[in-house]
Motif scaffolding. Structure first.
Motif, PDB file in Angstrom:
ATOM      1  N   ALA A 171      75.694  56.802  28.557  1.00 23.37           N
ATOM      2  CA  ALA A 171      77.130  56.802  28.836  1.00 23.37           C
ATOM      3  C   ALA A 171      77.489  57.814  29.909  1.00 23.37           C
ATOM      4  O   ALA A 171      76.899  58.894  29.979  1.00 23.37           O
ATOM      5  CB  ALA A 171      77.921  57.120  27.560  1.00 23.37           C
ATOM      6  N   VAL A 172      78.449  57.444  30.730  1.00 26.83           N
ATOM      7  CA  VAL A 172      79.169  58.376  31.581  1.00 26.83           C
ATOM      8  C   VAL A 172      80.574  58.469  31.012  1.00 26.83           C
ATOM      9  O   VAL A 172      81.256  57.451  30.861  1.00 26.83           O
ATOM     10  CB  VAL A 172      79.220  57.909  33.046  1.00 26.83           C
ATOM     11  N   ILE A 173      81.015  59.679  30.657  1.00 22.18           N
ATOM     12  CA  ILE A 173      82.333  59.869  30.059  1.00 22.18           C
ATOM     13  C   ILE A 173      83.198  60.694  31.013  1.00 22.18           C
ATOM     14  O   ILE A 173      82.751  61.705  31.555  1.00 22.18           O
ATOM     15  CB  ILE A 173      82.246  60.522  28.669  1.00 22.18           C
ATOM     16  N   VAL A 174      84.438  60.246  31.210  1.00 20.97           N
ATOM     17  CA  VAL A 174      85.297  60.905  32.192  1.00 20.97           C
ATOM     18  C   VAL A 174      86.750  60.867  31.747  1.00 20.97           C
ATOM     19  O   VAL A 174      87.212  59.886  31.161  1.00 20.97           O
ATOM     20  CB  VAL A 174      85.141  60.234  33.582  1.00 20.97           C
ATOM     21  N   GLU A 175      87.452  61.974  31.998  1.00 20.09           N
ATOM     22  CA  GLU A 175      88.911  61.998  31.923  1.00 20.09           C
ATOM     23  C   GLU A 175      89.433  61.671  33.321  1.00 20.09           C
ATOM     24  O   GLU A 175      89.077  62.348  34.284  1.00 20.09           O
ATOM     25  CB  GLU A 175      89.422  63.384  31.541  1.00 20.09           C
ATOM     26  N   PHE A 176      90.293  60.694  33.441  1.00 22.22           N
ATOM     27  CA  PHE A 176      90.814  60.332  34.762  1.00 22.22           C
ATOM     28  C   PHE A 176      91.844  61.346  35.254  1.00 22.22           C
ATOM     29  O   PHE A 176      92.086  61.449  36.459  1.00 22.22           O
ATOM     30  CB  PHE A 176      91.364  58.910  34.737  1.00 22.22           C
TER      31      PHE A 176
END
Length: 375
Positions: A171-176
């Motif tokens: 997974a790549v997890i990001v807050e936009f």
């Protein structure tokens, strides 16, 4: 018995709230421009919210996920209708950390891989995998550090490409829009290229919408400002207006199996009633339109104040950056002007996360107070 002392506390004791205001035990009124970390989305004690919870608790407050609960399907359908996220499936839990924990677990199940890529200044929660993906060594215990996580600078697309091509990233997890990190955002080109790289490398793209979602950015989800399709979307905070609720939206390409995720309290009757009240209010009061209008007005006023060096964020997830640390400024706003604001890892940033039904009069009140304090 003393409380375990992990929170530095302001000397304010709220006992009630109404709309954008809270009231302490001495009867003092405070303007709430922080909403308890962006949790209060439709205002304190909103009539729709109070009515929904009251009626539900009088009927049935809780039963486990071993039985039918039509409120969960109603909530899922309403999220789909307002967000436009067609064909996703909903899993309900209790908090943002739990949402991200389940998102990462599901990504690992789907891909058969275990490493996570996250980004500098990101915050994803305090549970095992979620905290390991958080860029704050002070809150990662040795047991969390066992997780396989690589943290890269935001906008480092070459770094993302290199890590994904190693073949072990689930997974790549990001807050936009980063919350605690200080309202930094990646570029459109970066987010859209990450989405493509994930799809090319059997990696799940996880959109952490826990703080920036639920209409706060000016769209229902912050990722919708870009041309991306997340595999998993995590949500919480403003979802329940103070009632503990979280969830993940799961792309139909991820197949469910009995037992792969579970929770005792997640999606309980009271939580669903609260969640439906929030969505109904967002729709009935056109709060996304209000968010955009009030954001534009807030920014226009902020630009007139010379001490503000930078305005960050989107919608009603905003930051005012100064050339000094804002700890004392926040104290003056609380104790002298009776206003709640937020801080960030960036000590020079004042965070503004008000209820989405804020009006111009409240914004004017804040800036008049800010100017007095800055003098």
């Amino acid at each position: 018995m003393p409380l375990f002392d992990v929170y530095p506390l302001y000397n304010v004791t709220p006992v009630s709230g109404k709309g954008i205001h809270v009231y302490d035990d001495k009867g003092t009124e405070y303007l709430d421009l922080y909403g308890g970390h962006a949790v209060i989305s439709i205002g304190h004690a909103h009539p729709n919210y109070v009515k929904a919870i009251t009626e539900q608790v009088n009927a049935l407050g809780f039963y486990s996920n071993a039985i039918q609960n039509p409120l969960q399907k109603q909530l899922a359908d309403k999220i789909e209708a307002l967000s436009g996220c067609k064909d996703y499936e909903l899993f309900l839990c209790n908090s943002g950390a739990e949402a991200n924990e389940n998102a990462l677990k599901l990504a690992s199940f789907k891909t058969g891989k275990k490493r996570v890529v996250a980004f500098s200044k990101g915050f994803h929660g305090r549970t095992s995998a979620a905290v390991a993906a958080t860029d704050n060594k002070n809150i990662i215990a040795p047991i969390n550090a066992q997780q396989a996580v690589t943290i890269l600078p935001l906008d480092d697309i070459d770094g993302v490409k290199a890590e994904l091509e190693k073949g072990d990233v689930c997974a790549v997890i990001v807050e936009f829009i980063q919350g605690i990190g200080g309202l930094d955002q990646g570029t459109a080109e970066f987010f859209e290229e990450v989405d493509k790289l994930c799809k090319a490398n059997n990696t799940m793209f996880v959109a952490d919408e826990i703080q920036c979602g639920y209409a706060r950015s000016g769209k229902f989800f912050a990722f919708q400002h870009y041309n991306v399709t997340p595999d998993i979307i995590s949500l919480a905070k403003g979802m329940g207006n103070g009632f503990p609720i979280g969830g993940i939206l799961i792309h139909p390409s991820i197949e469910s199996k009995y037992g792969m995720l579970g929770t005792t309290f997640g999606g309980n009757h009271l939580a669903c009633a609260a969640g439906l009240a929030v969505l109904n209010t967002i729709e009935e009061e056109n709060l996304i339109d209000n968010t955009n209008a009030m954001s534009e007005y807030f920014i226009s006023v902020a630009k007139t104040i010379p001490q503000i060096k930078k305005i960050k964020g989107r919608g009603l997830m905003l930051g005012l950056e100064f050339d000094f640390e804002v700890g004392d400024l926040r104290k003056q706003l609380i104790y002298d002007e009776h206003m709640f604001t937020g801080g960030a890892a960036n000590k020079k940033l004042l965070r503004i996360l008000p209820p989405l039904n804020i009006k111009k009069v409240h914004i004017d009140q804040f800036f008049e107070a800010l100017k007095r304090v800055l003098k």
